[in-house]
Design an enzyme around this catalytic site. Sequence first.
Site, PDB file in Angstrom:
ATOM      1  N   THR A 227       0.854  -1.198   0.000  1.00  0.00           N
ATOM      2  CA  THR A 227       0.000   0.000   0.000  1.00  0.00           C
ATOM      3  C   THR A 227       0.885   1.242   0.000  1.00  0.00           C
ATOM      4  OG1 THR A 227      -0.109  -0.186   2.386  1.00  0.00           O
ATOM      5  CG2 THR A 227      -1.924  -1.150   1.140  1.00  0.00           C
ATOM      6  N   ARG A 228       1.734   1.301  -0.991  1.00  0.00           N
ATOM      7  CA  ARG A 228       2.650   2.435  -1.141  1.00  0.00           C
ATOM      8  C   ARG A 228       3.063   2.494  -2.596  1.00  0.00           C
ATOM      9  NH1 ARG A 228       7.368   0.056  -2.149  1.00  0.00           N
ATOM     10  NH2 ARG A 228       7.869  -1.962  -1.183  1.00  0.00           N
TER      11      ARG A 228
END
Length: 391
Positions: free
Chosen positions: A14-15
């Site tokens: 999630t980046r």
Amino acid sequence: MDSKHDFYFMEMNTRLQVEHPVTEMITGTDLVEWQIKVAAGEKIPLNQEEITLQGHAFEARIYAEDPQNNFMPGAGPLVHLATPPADLSTRIETGVRQGDEVSVHYDPMIAKLVVWAVDRQAALTKLRSSLRQYHIVGLHTNIDFLLRLAGHPEFKAGNVHTDFIPQHREELLPSRKATAKEFLCQAALGLILKEKAMSDVFQIQTQDQYSPFASSSGRRLNISYTRNMTLRDGENNVAIAVTYNQDGSYSMQIGDKTFQVLGDLHSEGDCTYLKCSINGVSSKTKLIILENTIYLFSVEGTVQFDIPVPKYLSSVSSEGTQGGAIAPMTGTIEKVFVKAGDKVKAGDSLMVMIAMKMEHTIKAPEDGTIKRVLYKEGAQANRHAPLVEFE
């Protein structure tokens, strides 16, 4: 888990990925700006259908690692650092400057070099051109390896897969060969011209205009002056006989070949360039002389030679350590398995080092008895530092 109760694992990051500039270059978007806007409660700026793809982009990770030593990560100072100029189609994303140190505590990435062009072949040409302008002195890097990779015919053709490096190892990681004699001529000329520059400064400062120390022309009465120079190419010393000609040129003999050499030094910014002609072939090369090493950067790649130092001036004799194990890189000693007096066999584990998020087991190079263990657990050891001394 599916309906048959089979498990599957999928990585969720999630980046942004390290490669996100490639997406930005071919879509004309700023994904970091998008993240901030979305986090602030704003709508995502574009729908998927509104995103158009243009051209081709490559990202090369410039790493402090030694491709010839199984890509062993390294650490140390960036003594010299020069990059290609950044523009709309060339991005250099980095967190270091010249003089900074690549630390043992993090990933050894120095920079991301990202290029864009209208198609894949044009982007690949731009990548190779930009890599040739990326110059680093102070530690091993993967720049020359990336150049060989980007120039490989199969890579150019797009036949890339996860076994690409093992399959083409001989071309990508060639064993070291003797450097071309023309580069030795360039290095010798660079040394002579640096000496001449120092003599010229002395000539300006001295009160005695006839001082022999104010001349470096090699002028002699009735004879041509020949001096013998030695440069170290890898493990081999190479003898160069340099004859000073009356017209300011030099004749350099290396083995059975003679080269006619002429040139001068030019400053551009804080860099020194050697413009020279060797047997009529002109070239322009960046020249860096640091301590006892000469570095040459040109379109052909990077070359370095050592200036041999007499043993009595060298802090470490050329024979190396007196039997023992040395640190392959800078890191922290995690575990020590031996103590003074222990008898070990070749290949026995002596200690474990942690560096660059990796564990390295230091093994005994030979059978013997431990005389001293030079580092305790938790201590920092620099690259090539002796770790264990044998009787």
